[in-house]
Scaffold this motif. Sequence first.
Motif, mmCIF file in Angstrom:
data_model
loop_
_atom_site.group_PDB
_atom_site.id
_atom_site.type_symbol
_atom_site.label_atom_id
_atom_site.label_comp_id
_atom_site.label_asym_id
_atom_site.label_seq_id
_atom_site.Cartn_x
_atom_site.Cartn_y
_atom_site.Cartn_z
ATOM 1 N N TYR A 149 12.498 -6.240 -35.440
ATOM 2 C CA TYR A 149 11.701 -6.857 -36.493
ATOM 3 C C TYR A 149 10.584 -7.719 -35.908
ATOM 4 O O TYR A 149 10.851 -8.720 -35.257
ATOM 5 N N PRO A 150 9.310 -7.341 -36.174
ATOM 6 C CA PRO A 150 8.181 -8.130 -35.698
ATOM 7 C C PRO A 150 7.824 -9.281 -36.644
ATOM 8 O O PRO A 150 6.903 -10.042 -36.384
ATOM 9 N N VAL A 151 8.544 -9.362 -37.759
ATOM 10 C CA VAL A 151 8.378 -10.432 -38.746
ATOM 11 C C VAL A 151 9.768 -10.870 -39.194
ATOM 12 O O VAL A 151 10.754 -10.154 -38.988
ATOM 13 N N VAL A 180 16.313 -16.527 -47.743
ATOM 14 C CA VAL A 180 17.312 -16.537 -46.681
ATOM 15 C C VAL A 180 16.919 -15.407 -45.730
ATOM 16 O O VAL A 180 16.736 -14.263 -46.159
ATOM 17 N N ILE A 181 16.765 -15.729 -44.468
ATOM 18 C CA ILE A 181 16.365 -14.729 -43.466
ATOM 19 C C ILE A 181 17.624 -14.195 -42.780
ATOM 20 O O ILE A 181 18.301 -14.925 -42.070
ATOM 21 N N ASP A 182 17.930 -12.927 -43.025
ATOM 22 C CA ASP A 182 19.101 -12.325 -42.373
ATOM 23 C C ASP A 182 18.713 -11.400 -41.219
ATOM 24 O O ASP A 182 19.562 -10.957 -40.456
ATOM 25 N N ARG A 183 17.407 -11.144 -41.077
ATOM 26 C CA ARG A 183 16.901 -10.369 -39.943
ATOM 27 C C ARG A 183 15.679 -11.115 -39.391
ATOM 28 O O ARG A 183 14.543 -10.808 -39.741
ATOM 29 N N PRO A 184 15.935 -12.111 -38.557
ATOM 30 C CA PRO A 184 14.828 -12.918 -38.043
ATOM 31 C C PRO A 184 13.919 -12.148 -37.091
ATOM 32 O O PRO A 184 14.322 -11.136 -36.513
ATOM 33 N N LEU A 185 12.721 -12.646 -36.947
ATOM 34 C CA LEU A 185 11.750 -12.086 -36.017
ATOM 35 C C LEU A 185 12.411 -11.875 -34.665
ATOM 36 O O LEU A 185 13.118 -12.736 -34.170
ATOM 37 N N SER A 237 -4.726 -10.014 -46.213
ATOM 38 C CA SER A 237 -5.309 -8.903 -46.960
ATOM 39 C C SER A 237 -4.276 -7.787 -47.057
ATOM 40 O O SER A 237 -3.281 -7.771 -46.318
ATOM 41 N N ALA A 238 -4.534 -6.829 -47.924
ATOM 42 C CA ALA A 238 -3.625 -5.691 -48.065
ATOM 43 C C ALA A 238 -3.506 -4.933 -46.744
ATOM 44 O O ALA A 238 -2.420 -4.498 -46.365
ATOM 45 N N SER A 239 -4.616 -4.786 -46.009
ATOM 46 C CA SER A 239 -4.554 -4.065 -44.741
ATOM 47 C C SER A 239 -3.758 -4.850 -43.694
ATOM 48 O O SER A 239 -3.037 -4.254 -42.893
ATOM 49 N N GLU A 240 -3.867 -6.172 -43.689
ATOM 50 C CA GLU A 240 -3.075 -6.987 -42.763
ATOM 51 C C GLU A 240 -1.588 -6.888 -43.087
ATOM 52 O O GLU A 240 -0.746 -6.810 -42.192
ATOM 53 N N ILE A 241 -1.257 -6.875 -44.379
ATOM 54 C CA ILE A 241 0.145 -6.735 -44.800
ATOM 55 C C ILE A 241 0.667 -5.370 -44.368
ATOM 56 O O ILE A 241 1.742 -5.262 -43.787
ATOM 57 N N LYS A 242 -0.119 -4.325 -44.645
ATOM 58 C CA LYS A 242 0.305 -2.968 -44.268
ATOM 59 C C LYS A 242 0.590 -2.884 -42.776
ATOM 60 O O LYS A 242 1.607 -2.336 -42.362
ATOM 61 N N GLU A 243 -0.277 -3.439 -41.970
ATOM 62 C CA GLU A 243 -0.096 -3.414 -40.516
ATOM 63 C C GLU A 243 1.169 -4.172 -40.102
ATOM 64 O O GLU A 243 1.930 -3.709 -39.250
ATOM 65 N N ALA A 244 1.428 -5.317 -40.717
ATOM 66 C CA ALA A 244 2.574 -6.151 -40.345
ATOM 67 C C ALA A 244 3.915 -5.515 -40.705
ATOM 68 O O ALA A 244 4.904 -5.719 -40.011
ATOM 69 N N VAL A 245 3.957 -4.742 -41.789
ATOM 70 C CA VAL A 245 5.232 -4.189 -42.257
ATOM 71 C C VAL A 245 5.380 -2.699 -41.963
ATOM 72 O O VAL A 245 6.400 -2.102 -42.310
ATOM 73 N N ASP A 246 4.408 -2.121 -41.300
ATOM 74 C CA ASP A 246 4.421 -0.676 -41.038
ATOM 75 C C ASP A 246 5.616 -0.232 -40.203
ATOM 76 O O ASP A 246 6.050 0.913 -40.310
ATOM 77 N N PHE A 247 6.176 -1.130 -39.401
ATOM 78 C CA PHE A 247 7.335 -0.765 -38.576
ATOM 79 C C PHE A 247 8.463 -0.202 -39.426
ATOM 80 O O PHE A 247 9.244 0.624 -38.970
ATOM 81 N N GLN A 248 8.555 -0.617 -40.686
ATOM 82 C CA GLN A 248 9.595 -0.133 -41.585
ATOM 83 C C GLN A 248 9.024 0.676 -42.751
ATOM 84 O O GLN A 248 9.599 1.678 -43.158
ATOM 85 N N GLU A 249 7.894 0.254 -43.265
ATOM 86 C CA GLU A 249 7.324 0.902 -44.452
ATOM 87 C C GLU A 249 6.706 2.266 -44.170
ATOM 88 O O GLU A 249 6.457 3.025 -45.099
ATOM 89 N N SER A 268 17.209 -6.967 -34.136
ATOM 90 C CA SER A 268 17.202 -5.522 -34.345
ATOM 91 C C SER A 268 17.878 -5.170 -35.664
ATOM 92 O O SER A 268 18.712 -5.911 -36.176
ATOM 93 N N HIS A 269 17.495 -4.040 -36.192
ATOM 94 C CA HIS A 269 18.060 -3.524 -37.439
ATOM 95 C C HIS A 269 19.560 -3.271 -37.232
ATOM 96 O O HIS A 269 19.956 -2.774 -36.168
ATOM 97 N N PRO A 270 20.392 -3.587 -38.225
ATOM 98 C CA PRO A 270 21.836 -3.411 -38.044
ATOM 99 C C PRO A 270 22.291 -1.960 -37.819
ATOM 100 O O PRO A 270 23.297 -1.732 -37.159
ATOM 101 N N LYS A 271 21.533 -0.987 -38.323
ATOM 102 C CA LYS A 271 21.921 0.416 -38.145
ATOM 103 C C LYS A 271 21.091 1.134 -37.087
ATOM 104 O O LYS A 271 21.524 2.126 -36.533
ATOM 105 N N TYR A 272 19.874 0.653 -36.847
ATOM 106 C CA TYR A 272 18.954 1.312 -35.925
ATOM 107 C C TYR A 272 18.530 0.303 -34.863
ATOM 108 O O TYR A 272 17.519 -0.379 -35.001
#
Length: 119
Positions: free
Chosen positions: A37-39, A20-25, A97-109, A28-32
């Motif tokens: 969200y780029p994904v 279930v997608i509650d923060r679609p591409l 790849s792990a590097s592609e995943i890291k790049e895609a989720v870096d906005f939060q991670e 914006s983040h509910p608190k910030y």
Amino acid sequence: MDEKRKALAESYLGKTVDIVIDRPLGSSHPKYSNMIYPVNYGYIPNVIGGDGEELDVYLLGVNEAVKEYRARLIAVICRNNDVEDKLVASPESVDFSASEIKEAVDFQEKYFDSEIVIL
């Protein structure tokens, strides 16, 4: 990181789940409100994560905002300084790849000390 928690998170790798997608591409983040969200980001219903809430999932490889999606779990982001790990999913025939995943989720991670365990 707690080995039992890591083993549980890794047990999801390769499984196909309904998300279930509650923060679609593009949302914006509910608190910030400045965090966009780029994904697509959501959760697996009725599966509880380390924070007592439903287990979160980043959905990669879907370049439009969706409300629900059936996808394969391809990675786990194991957070060393948090109580909750994150899952990463993609459409059945798409791999990252792990590097592609890291790049895609870096906005939060980028705010966490984590490692990516890939399928």
